[in-house]
Design a protein around this motif. Structure first.
Motif, short mmCIF file in Angstrom:
data_model
loop_
_atom_site.label_atom_id
_atom_site.label_comp_id
_atom_site.label_asym_id
_atom_site.label_seq_id
_atom_site.Cartn_x
_atom_site.Cartn_y
_atom_site.Cartn_z
N ALA A 63 -14.41 -44.92 14.98
CA ALA A 63 -13.67 -46.14 14.63
C ALA A 63 -12.71 -46.54 15.74
O ALA A 63 -12.58 -47.73 16.06
N GLY A 64 -12.03 -45.56 16.35
CA GLY A 64 -11.08 -45.88 17.41
C GLY A 64 -11.77 -46.45 18.65
O GLY A 64 -11.30 -47.43 19.23
N GLY A 65 -12.88 -45.85 19.06
CA GLY A 65 -13.61 -46.37 20.21
C GLY A 65 -14.18 -47.75 19.96
O GLY A 65 -14.13 -48.63 20.83
N ALA A 66 -14.72 -47.95 18.76
CA ALA A 66 -15.26 -49.27 18.42
C ALA A 66 -14.16 -50.32 18.41
O ALA A 66 -14.36 -51.45 18.88
N LEU A 67 -13.00 -49.96 17.90
CA LEU A 67 -11.88 -50.90 17.88
C LEU A 67 -11.45 -51.29 19.28
O LEU A 67 -11.23 -52.47 19.58
N LEU A 68 -11.32 -50.31 20.16
CA LEU A 68 -10.89 -50.59 21.53
C LEU A 68 -11.87 -51.52 22.24
O LEU A 68 -11.47 -52.51 22.88
N LEU A 69 -13.16 -51.22 22.12
CA LEU A 69 -14.16 -52.06 22.78
C LEU A 69 -14.21 -53.46 22.17
O LEU A 69 -14.37 -54.45 22.88
N GLN A 70 -14.06 -53.54 20.84
CA GLN A 70 -14.05 -54.85 20.20
C GLN A 70 -12.90 -55.71 20.68
O GLN A 70 -13.07 -56.89 20.96
#
Length: 296
Positions: free
Chosen positions: A98-105
């Protein structure tokens, strides 16, 4: 009757004349309270049942009629769910995804929305229309193409299975978040950006120093949407990261071999972080949803 009521400028289910009468106000308040109580029960009821189910014994949990409060509350189901499910590792995996997806988004969606809103590229409206049209495609219809893509990533020919990238990359291009960000960026006066440009700031500096500080409410909303989307996803992590399961997948995998109260306790522990996240940032979420203009 007041001039406003006669003109029809304000329309309600109950006329202003009726609301000005004691009986009308009393009826309105009673109906409003009953509506709010019923809506609260509908939304809070399942959460309450899930939270209290972990404190009940398996026999009490399946009793008919069900008990409203646990007769002999205990935390054994929660500790058993934490140990048997390996909740710590499942939670760590989910946080990483979730954290990596949020950063990239945030990086790519903000860049796309800023370009479409303020830089106005050629065929920008066509690109935005195609993005919005992609929202009409059911998510289930994209599973097979995405799966074949991550098995053999084009050009570089990498297999992303059982890596965080298999979760991160499909979440980067989120048309809905780009649309939300673009609508908010549209409401930022161009005069502010022009003033920063006159002072020598380039497009990236304008974005970092002017646009993003003004966009904190909508960034909070997009962040919540991005986190919750990955946190609650089930099908995609099930087929792409079987060696590093998420909370939803791990709880489902162990569902057939656990007592029902232990399973419910595990479900409550899995949903607790998102509930806490909403309660902490609910004011920011509501502010971001209603934000759309700037005061001069």
């Amino acid at each position: 009757m007041s001039k406003e009521a006669r003109s029809g400028a304000t329309r309600t289910l109950i006329s202003p004349v009726r609301l000005n009468q004691p009986a009308g106000r009393r009826t309105y308040r009673i109906v409003l309270v009953l509506t709010l109580v019923m809506a609260t029960i509908v939304f809070i009821g399942p959460l309450y049942w899930m939270a209290t189910g972990g404190f009940k014994s398996p026999q009490e949990l399946v009793r008919t009629p069900p008990t409203l409060f646990p007769e002999s509350p205990g935390t054994h189901a929660f500790t058993e769910a934490w140990d048997r499910l390996g909740m710590a590792q499942l939670l760590l995996n989910t946080v990483v995804y979730a954290g990596g997806a949020l950063l990239l988004q945030l990086v790519f969606c903000v860049a796309a929305a800023y370009s479409l809103s303020k830089l106005r590229p050629v065929f920008g409206n066509v690109i935005l229309g195609m993005m919005l049209a992609s929202m009409m495609i059911p998510a289930a219809a994209l599973v097979i193409p995405q799966y074949l893509t991550v098995l053999d990533l084009p050009l570089v020919h990498w297999n992303l299975m059982n890596t965080p990238w298999v979760i991160w990359l499909p979440t980067v291009a989120n048309a809905f978040n780009i649309f939300l960000l673009k609508r908010f960026f549209d409401s930022i006066p161009d005069e502010l950006l022009d003033a920063a440009s006159i002072d020598g700031a380039g497009p990236v500096r304008v974005l970092w120093s002017v646009v993003l500080p003004l966009s904190r409410p909508i960034l909070g909303v997009v962040s919540i949407f991005g986190l919750v989307a990955v946190w609650k996803d089930f099908l995609w992590p099930l087929i792409t990261v079987p060696a590093h399961e998420t909370l939803n997948v791990g709880v489902n995998t162990a569902a057939t071999s656990m007592p029902q109260n232990t399973l419910i306790a595990g479900l409550f522990l899995a949903s607790l972080p998102t509930i806490v996240l909403f309660l902490v940032f609910q004011r920011n979420i509501m502010a971001g949803l209603t934000a759309g203009s700037l005061k001069g």
